[in-house]
Write a protein that holds these residues in place. Structure first.
Motif, PDB file in Angstrom:
ATOM      1  N   TRP A  53     111.809 -31.079 -13.296  1.00  9.35           N
ATOM      2  CA  TRP A  53     112.013 -31.498 -14.827  1.00  9.35           C
ATOM      3  C   TRP A  53     112.616 -30.205 -15.452  1.00  9.35           C
ATOM      4  CZ3 TRP A  53     108.252 -34.646 -17.842  1.00  9.35           C
ATOM      5  CH2 TRP A  53     108.376 -34.616 -19.127  1.00  9.35           C
ATOM      6  N   THR A  61     114.485 -35.090 -16.668  1.00  9.41           N
ATOM      7  CA  THR A  61     114.476 -36.410 -17.604  1.00  9.41           C
ATOM      8  C   THR A  61     115.799 -36.839 -17.693  1.00  9.41           C
ATOM      9  OG1 THR A  61     114.206 -34.757 -19.216  1.00  9.41           O
ATOM     10  CG2 THR A  61     112.157 -35.776 -18.303  1.00  9.41           C
ATOM     11  N   LEU A  81     109.378 -36.941 -10.254  1.00  6.10           N
ATOM     12  CA  LEU A  81     109.599 -35.969 -11.154  1.00  6.10           C
ATOM     13  C   LEU A  81     108.615 -34.567 -10.465  1.00  6.10           C
ATOM     14  CD1 LEU A  81     109.941 -36.627 -14.924  1.00  6.10           C
ATOM     15  CD2 LEU A  81     111.874 -35.561 -13.529  1.00  6.10           C
ATOM     16  N   THR A  83     107.028 -31.235 -11.756  1.00 10.94           N
ATOM     17  CA  THR A  83     107.046 -30.271 -13.081  1.00 10.94           C
ATOM     18  C   THR A  83     105.749 -29.279 -12.881  1.00 10.94           C
ATOM     19  OG1 THR A  83     106.652 -30.437 -15.429  1.00 10.94           O
ATOM     20  CG2 THR A  83     105.727 -32.303 -14.180  1.00 10.94           C
ATOM     21  N   ILE A  91     103.897 -36.167 -19.544  1.00 11.74           N
ATOM     22  CA  ILE A  91     104.010 -37.211 -18.163  1.00 11.74           C
ATOM     23  C   ILE A  91     104.301 -38.531 -18.627  1.00 11.74           C
ATOM     24  CG2 ILE A  91     102.467 -38.334 -16.725  1.00 11.74           C
ATOM     25  CD1 ILE A  91     100.782 -35.723 -16.546  1.00 11.74           C
ATOM     26  N   GLY A  94     108.178 -38.092 -19.366  1.00 12.60           N
ATOM     27  CA  GLY A  94     108.710 -38.441 -17.801  1.00 12.60           C
ATOM     28  C   GLY A  94     108.920 -39.762 -17.500  1.00 12.60           C
ATOM     29  N   ALA A  99     111.155 -42.211 -14.753  1.00 15.36           N
ATOM     30  CA  ALA A  99     110.576 -41.404 -13.354  1.00 15.36           C
ATOM     31  C   ALA A  99     109.436 -42.655 -12.801  1.00 15.36           C
ATOM     32  CB  ALA A  99     109.814 -40.431 -13.817  1.00 15.36           C
ATOM     33  N   TYR A 102     105.172 -38.592 -10.581  1.00 11.36           N
ATOM     34  CA  TYR A 102     105.345 -37.147 -10.674  1.00 11.36           C
ATOM     35  C   TYR A 102     104.361 -36.286  -9.843  1.00 11.36           C
ATOM     36  CZ  TYR A 102     101.028 -36.473 -13.167  1.00 11.36           C
ATOM     37  OH  TYR A 102      99.758 -36.632 -13.655  1.00 11.36           O
ATOM     38  N   LYS A 104     102.404 -32.550 -10.057  1.00 16.75           N
ATOM     39  CA  LYS A 104     102.435 -31.153 -10.663  1.00 16.75           C
ATOM     40  C   LYS A 104     102.551 -30.080  -9.723  1.00 16.75           C
ATOM     41  CE  LYS A 104      99.467 -28.762 -13.721  1.00 16.75           C
ATOM     42  NZ  LYS A 104     100.097 -27.692 -13.368  1.00 16.75           N
TER      43      LYS A 104
END
Length: 125
Positions: A53, A61, A81, A83, A91, A94, A99, A102, A104
């Motif tokens: 990110w 993004t 993504l 992040t 989120i 994103g 996206a 994702y 984390k």
């Protein structure tokens, strides 16, 4: 399957590249969003793009938005993504940027593997 990584943190970039290569993926590694976008414009689009990110020169993004605006790339690319952000608003931003999924930070191998398997199945549809 070809995977493009855009991660500015050298250790994370190397870990992703080595891990995905070991799992049999063809990996293209870049250090920021601008480099990733330049690669995407020049090559046959990879099936998966993993974008950090927060990167210099162009955020993940922003790369998402550019991918989704380009019909040559958009329909054949699954974007993940990565992040440290954990707020639902982040989120949501994103996903609005384009996206598909994702992760984390920090994440483990099993979660990454599951996300890549989901990407592969989605692209096969």
């Amino acid at each position: 399957m070809k995977v493009l990584i855009a991660e500015d943190e050298p250790i994370s970039n190397l870990w992703l590249k080595n891990t995905l290569t070991r799992w049999g993926y063809e990996v293209i590694s870049t250090r920021n969003g601008y480099e990733a976008w330049e690669v995407l414009k020049r090559i046959d689009p990879p099936g998966v793009v993993i974008l950090d990110w927060e990167m210099p020169k162009m955020k993940g993004t922003e790369v998402c938005e550019k991918i989704r605006e380009d019909p040559r790339i958009s329909d054949r690319t699954y974007i993940i993504l990565i992040t440290g952000r954990d707020l639902s608003e982040d989120i949501e931003l994103g996903f609005k940027a384009g996206a598909d999924d994702y992760l984390k930070k920090p994440f483990d191998n099993q979660r990454l593997k599951a996300k890549l398997e989901t990407a592969r199945r989605t692209l096969e549809l």
